[in-house]
Design a protein around this motif. Structure first.
Motif, PDB file in Angstrom:
ATOM      1  N   ILE A  43      69.103  13.434  95.119  1.00 19.69           N
ATOM      2  CA  ILE A  43      70.119  12.460  94.682  1.00 19.69           C
ATOM      3  C   ILE A  43      70.231  12.495  93.160  1.00 19.69           C
ATOM      4  N   ASP A  44      69.094  12.523  92.500  1.00 18.17           N
ATOM      5  CA  ASP A  44      69.063  12.558  91.035  1.00 18.17           C
ATOM      6  C   ASP A  44      69.761  13.811  90.500  1.00 18.17           C
ATOM      7  N   LYS A  45      69.493  14.926  91.151  1.00 16.88           N
ATOM      8  CA  LYS A  45      70.063  16.212  90.721  1.00 16.88           C
ATOM      9  C   LYS A  45      71.590  16.194  90.825  1.00 16.88           C
ATOM     10  N   VAL A  46      72.096  15.710  91.956  1.00 17.14           N
ATOM     11  CA  VAL A  46      73.553  15.659  92.164  1.00 17.14           C
ATOM     12  C   VAL A  46      74.180  14.630  91.220  1.00 17.14           C
ATOM     13  N   ALA A  47      73.520  13.480  91.070  1.00 17.76           N
ATOM     14  CA  ALA A  47      74.044  12.422  90.192  1.00 17.76           C
ATOM     15  C   ALA A  47      74.132  12.904  88.742  1.00 17.76           C
ATOM     16  N   LYS A  48      73.139  13.680  88.313  1.00 16.04           N
ATOM     17  CA  LYS A  48      73.137  14.226  86.936  1.00 16.04           C
ATOM     18  C   LYS A  48      74.386  15.056  86.685  1.00 16.04           C
ATOM     19  N   LYS A  49      74.710  15.906  87.663  1.00 13.31           N
ATOM     20  CA  LYS A  49      75.897  16.770  87.522  1.00 13.31           C
ATOM     21  C   LYS A  49      77.167  15.953  87.408  1.00 13.31           C
ATOM     22  N   LEU A  50      77.174  14.778  88.027  1.00 12.79           N
ATOM     23  CA  LEU A  50      78.359  13.914  88.010  1.00 12.79           C
ATOM     24  C   LEU A  50      78.318  12.898  86.877  1.00 12.79           C
ATOM     25  N   ASP A  51      77.233  12.932  86.091  1.00 18.18           N
ATOM     26  CA  ASP A  51      77.027  11.948  85.030  1.00 18.18           C
ATOM     27  C   ASP A  51      77.102  10.523  85.598  1.00 18.18           C
ATOM     28  N   LYS A  52      76.398  10.348  86.691  1.00 19.83           N
ATOM     29  CA  LYS A  52      76.425   9.083  87.423  1.00 19.83           C
ATOM     30  C   LYS A  52      75.009   8.541  87.560  1.00 19.83           C
ATOM     31  N   THR A  53      74.859   7.222  87.526  1.00 24.36           N
ATOM     32  CA  THR A  53      73.602   6.598  87.914  1.00 24.36           C
ATOM     33  C   THR A  53      73.780   6.093  89.329  1.00 24.36           C
ATOM     34  N   LEU A  85      57.204  -7.650  94.022  1.00 26.47           N
ATOM     35  CA  LEU A  85      57.477  -6.490  93.157  1.00 26.47           C
ATOM     36  C   LEU A  85      58.297  -6.849  91.910  1.00 26.47           C
ATOM     37  N   LYS A  86      59.059  -7.941  92.006  1.00 27.24           N
ATOM     38  CA  LYS A  86      60.067  -8.218  90.975  1.00 27.24           C
ATOM     39  C   LYS A  86      59.487  -8.380  89.572  1.00 27.24           C
ATOM     40  N   SER A  87      58.270  -8.899  89.450  1.00 26.63           N
ATOM     41  CA  SER A  87      57.722  -9.101  88.099  1.00 26.63           C
ATOM     42  C   SER A  87      57.501  -7.762  87.387  1.00 26.63           C
ATOM     43  N   ASP A  88      57.110  -6.736  88.133  1.00 29.76           N
ATOM     44  CA  ASP A  88      56.894  -5.409  87.539  1.00 29.76           C
ATOM     45  C   ASP A  88      58.133  -4.516  87.612  1.00 29.76           C
ATOM     46  N   PHE A  89      58.995  -4.800  88.580  1.00 30.68           N
ATOM     47  CA  PHE A  89      60.196  -3.973  88.786  1.00 30.68           C
ATOM     48  C   PHE A  89      61.403  -4.913  88.889  1.00 30.68           C
ATOM     49  N   PRO A  90      61.899  -5.407  87.756  1.00 25.15           N
ATOM     50  CA  PRO A  90      62.928  -6.450  87.775  1.00 25.15           C
ATOM     51  C   PRO A  90      64.265  -6.025  88.381  1.00 25.15           C
ATOM     52  N   ASP A  91      64.488  -4.702  88.522  1.00 26.12           N
ATOM     53  CA  ASP A  91      65.743  -4.252  89.151  1.00 26.12           C
ATOM     54  C   ASP A  91      65.747  -4.455  90.671  1.00 26.12           C
ATOM     55  N   ILE A  92      64.575  -4.701  91.254  1.00 32.26           N
ATOM     56  CA  ILE A  92      64.469  -4.844  92.708  1.00 32.26           C
ATOM     57  C   ILE A  92      64.953  -6.237  93.100  1.00 32.26           C
ATOM     58  N   VAL A  93      66.231  -6.321  93.417  1.00 34.57           N
ATOM     59  CA  VAL A  93      66.880  -7.610  93.672  1.00 34.57           C
ATOM     60  C   VAL A  93      67.431  -7.686  95.094  1.00 34.57           C
ATOM     61  N   VAL A 127      68.855   7.865  88.914  1.00 34.47           N
ATOM     62  CA  VAL A 127      68.736   7.035  90.112  1.00 34.47           C
ATOM     63  C   VAL A 127      68.212   5.676  89.693  1.00 34.47           C
ATOM     64  N   LYS A 128      68.817   4.630  90.223  1.00 36.04           N
ATOM     65  CA  LYS A 128      68.339   3.273  89.952  1.00 36.04           C
ATOM     66  C   LYS A 128      68.064   2.582  91.284  1.00 36.04           C
ATOM     67  N   ILE A 129      66.817   2.220  91.512  1.00 32.50           N
ATOM     68  CA  ILE A 129      66.440   1.528  92.748  1.00 32.50           C
ATOM     69  C   ILE A 129      66.647   0.036  92.533  1.00 32.50           C
ATOM     70  N   VAL A 130      67.525  -0.548  93.358  1.00 35.88           N
ATOM     71  CA  VAL A 130      67.943  -1.937  93.115  1.00 35.88           C
ATOM     72  C   VAL A 130      67.525  -2.895  94.227  1.00 35.88           C
ATOM     73  N   GLY A 131      66.757  -2.407  95.197  1.00 35.09           N
ATOM     74  CA  GLY A 131      66.331  -3.322  96.253  1.00 35.09           C
ATOM     75  C   GLY A 131      65.703  -2.592  97.424  1.00 35.09           C
ATOM     76  N   LEU A 132      65.543  -3.343  98.505  1.00 35.18           N
ATOM     77  CA  LEU A 132      64.863  -2.861  99.705  1.00 35.18           C
ATOM     78  C   LEU A 132      65.754  -3.046 100.931  1.00 35.18           C
ATOM     79  N   MET A 133      65.535  -2.201 101.923  1.00 38.40           N
ATOM     80  CA  MET A 133      66.282  -2.281 103.180  1.00 38.40           C
ATOM     81  C   MET A 133      65.311  -2.184 104.346  1.00 38.40           C
TER      82      MET A 133
END
Length: 232
Positions: free
Chosen positions: A112-122, A189-197, A158-164
């Protein structure tokens, strides 16, 4: 095929249920995103969904996502990918999906990171967690998530923003324990990983319970579109 009138009625029912169960626990229903699960549904049905106001669609198959997005481009649709990830098909998913729900292997993140890099996308992703411990279900064990997040930090696009999670298909009230576990893990997890919302949990069978337990994203197919046809 479902009619527009039937779909509108179903959509209103689901939104109303979300509102009732959110208010029951003091939540604002606007915090909860409804993803309409459109796998195997024809383009005609997606057009009906657009007509009744549904704008967020979830697909399970990479090529189906790619093809539908091509036909329905420039219509303001937010696409989510919610199925099993095959690394050789990530190239079809990343250009289209705002959010990928089902990541649980580092090789998936790497691709995912590799493809996103090519697209200049997060690329926004959720980690799939197997809170029920069922052998038939994919996902990280809860105790593996923290180390996975540490490892994942090296992927810059890649930005991890939560859990499923997916609860077992059981009486809705019995699913509550699994949703509580995922929410507790997110909160821990949120105190150490604040993006996990985000918490993507709840489907047709159990979404009202999931809403009461803090779900921010529900994935609804059958309650909107009726029983689906099997994969072509």
């Amino acid at each position: 095929m479902i009619t527009e009138e039937e779909l509108r009625k179903n959509y209103e029912t689901v939104l109303n249920n979300i509102r009732i169960h959110a208010e029951k626990v003091g939540r604002n229903c606007d915090e909860i995103k409804l993803v309409a699960v459109t796998k195997t549904q024809p383009i005609e049905v997606l057009n009906l969904a657009l007509n009744v106001g549904i704008k967020v669609f979830g697909e399970n198959y990479a090529q189906e996502l790619r093809d539908k997005a091509k036909v329905l481009q420039n219509l303001g649709i937010e696409w989510h990918f919610i199925g099993r990830i095959q690394t050789n098909k990530v190239k079809y998913i990343v250009p289209v999906a705002k959010l990928i729900h089902s990541v649980y292997r580092l090789e998936e993140l790497e691709e995912i990171d590799k493809v996103a890099k090519k697209l200049d996308k997060t690329q926004l992703v959720l980690l799939e967690v197997n809170v029920s411990g069922e052998e038939t279900k994919a996902g990280l064990q809860p105790e593996q998530v923290r180390n996975f997040l540490i490892e994942a930090s090296k992927y810059t696009n890649v930005k991890i923003v939560g859990l499923m999670t997916m609860a077992p298909y059981i009486e809705p009230e019995m699913t509550r324990v699994y949703f509580k576990k995922l929410r507790a893990l997110r909160d821990e997890l949120k105190s150490d990983f604040p993006d996990i919302v985000e918490l993507s949990m709840g489907m047709t069978n159990d979404y009202t319970v999931a809403v009461e337990e803090g779900s921010t994203i529900v994935r609804i197919g059958t309650a909107l579109f009726g029983e689906r046809k099997s994969k072509r």
